[in-house]
Design a protein around this motif. Structure first.
Motif, mmCIF file in Angstrom:
data_model
loop_
_atom_site.group_PDB
_atom_site.id
_atom_site.type_symbol
_atom_site.label_atom_id
_atom_site.label_comp_id
_atom_site.label_asym_id
_atom_site.label_seq_id
_atom_site.Cartn_x
_atom_site.Cartn_y
_atom_site.Cartn_z
ATOM 1 N N THR A 182 35.326 35.153 40.034
ATOM 2 C CA THR A 182 36.175 36.334 40.068
ATOM 3 C C THR A 182 35.358 37.602 39.824
ATOM 4 O O THR A 182 34.272 37.562 39.234
ATOM 5 N N VAL A 183 35.916 38.709 40.267
ATOM 6 C CA VAL A 183 35.455 40.048 39.903
ATOM 7 C C VAL A 183 36.462 40.582 38.882
ATOM 8 O O VAL A 183 37.656 40.635 39.185
ATOM 9 N N PRO A 184 36.022 40.963 37.662
ATOM 10 C CA PRO A 184 36.979 41.463 36.671
ATOM 11 C C PRO A 184 37.783 42.653 37.178
ATOM 12 O O PRO A 184 38.998 42.710 37.012
ATOM 13 N N TYR A 185 37.093 43.622 37.778
ATOM 14 C CA TYR A 185 37.783 44.735 38.430
ATOM 15 C C TYR A 185 36.821 45.420 39.395
ATOM 16 O O TYR A 185 35.635 45.588 39.099
ATOM 17 N N GLY A 186 37.344 45.826 40.533
ATOM 18 C CA GLY A 186 36.552 46.590 41.487
ATOM 19 C C GLY A 186 37.442 47.448 42.359
ATOM 20 O O GLY A 186 38.488 46.989 42.827
ATOM 21 N N LEU A 187 37.065 48.701 42.535
ATOM 22 C CA LEU A 187 37.726 49.608 43.480
ATOM 23 C C LEU A 187 36.841 49.715 44.705
ATOM 24 O O LEU A 187 35.663 50.091 44.601
ATOM 25 N N TYR A 188 37.399 49.370 45.864
ATOM 26 C CA TYR A 188 36.629 49.293 47.105
ATOM 27 C C TYR A 188 37.057 50.399 48.073
ATOM 28 O O TYR A 188 38.229 50.799 48.096
ATOM 29 N N ARG A 189 36.091 50.821 48.890
ATOM 30 C CA ARG A 189 36.344 51.889 49.870
ATOM 31 C C ARG A 189 35.810 51.462 51.232
ATOM 32 O O ARG A 189 34.669 51.023 51.359
#
Length: 301
Positions: A182-189
């Motif tokens: 998993t990725v704990p948190y990520g904002l992607y663009r």
């Protein structure tokens, strides 16, 4: 109606405690840029979600059939085109030409008219039964995380085994171990581009454009799984040009839209970021752009 404007857009989405796009060549680890640690999501992954959404809401009926889908046999779809245009003779290697047009070109047009993803993203349909090639008006980049992400590995236990032989080996304990990434948190663009000239070649219409934008807004709402965690579209910012050629370079517009960390050592939700255009927040709706009178910014969500 056909498109008469050029469009460029920015898609923002995030993931929490999930794997947005596993790499099968790396044990299904979340995709990463090895040099920067940025998370990556491929354009192919995003297009899959868009196709699934359109197929779901439109029931995969013409003109919204889906060409690239699970267990599809592509040459079988090509044969349908030749049957529909009355050129079965071309399938048998007989005359390729007829008065009034070429069989391959007619088949290509039929595929564009009936399959949403062909007239949107394009397709190479020259394998086996030849329906030509289509360059789609909608093009997407890889999505890249705004900040570096980490890939966590979790051990998981299944309280069952698959076969009786495994049960005998474990003397009835019947436990199997596995791994979850998993990725704990990520904002992607991700960035996208829409050409009105290519849209005319494939008959991609204003109605198709509206459906595409709806798909971007809602695709994660109908693509839930424990493996992907919580994924959400956090913003769709569309730059509409007055002319078909465009009134400003796409990169110059994109650079004016920024995501800024509000503080703290790590981000664990979208509230950690502020999305600004020219240093100001953007509300949902259509906005004039300073210094660009022939381009408008439309925030869809």
């Amino acid at each position: 109606m056909s498109l008469n404007h050029r469009y460029d857009f920015v898609l923002l989405f995030d993931v929490k405690d999930g794997n947005p796009n596993g790499d099968p060549d790396a044990g299904n680890l979340p995709r990463l840029d090895a040099e920067t640690g940025d998370g990556l999501v491929t354009d192919v992954c995003l297009k899959r979600k868009l196709r699934n959404y359109v197929g779901m809401v439109k029931g995969e009926h013409p003109p919204y059939e889906i060409y690239v889908k699970e267990k599809a046999v592509l040459n079988a779809q090509h044969k349908r085109a030749y049957v529909a245009i009355g050129r079965e003779d071309a399938l048998e290697g007989e005359g390729k030409k007829r008065k009034g047009g070429d069989a391959v070109e007619d088949a290509r047009k039929w595929m564009c008219a009936n399959f949403f993803d062909v007239r949107t993203f394009g397709a190479v349909m020259s394998t086996g039964v030849n329906c030509g090639q289509v360059r789609g008006p909608v093009q997407l980049t890889f999505a890249r995380s705004v900040d570096p992400v980490i890939a966590q590995e979790h051990s998981i236990t299944r309280m069952a085994v698959a076969t009786e032989a495994e049960a005998e080996k474990q003397e009835g304990d019947n436990r199997t171990m596995g791994r979850k990434h998993t990725v704990p948190y990520g904002l992607y663009r991700s960035h996208g581009f829409i050409s009105s000239f290519l849209a005319k070649q494939t008959s991609f219409s204003d109605d198709d454009l509206e459906l595409l934008f709806k798909a971007f807004e809602q695709m994660f709402e109908h693509d839930r799984s424990a493996a992907r965690g919580e994924m959400s579209t956090r913003g769709l910012y569309v730059f509409k040009h007055e002319s078909e050629l465009g009134n400003a370079p796409a990169h110059a517009l994109f650079d004016r839209l920024t995501e800024t960390r509000m503080g703290g050592d790590v981000a664990r939700d979208f509230g950690a970021y502020s999305v600004l255009f020219d240093g100001q927040p953007v509300s949902v709706g259509e906005h004039a752009i300073a210094g660009q009178p022939n381009v408008t910014l439309i925030r869809r969500c």
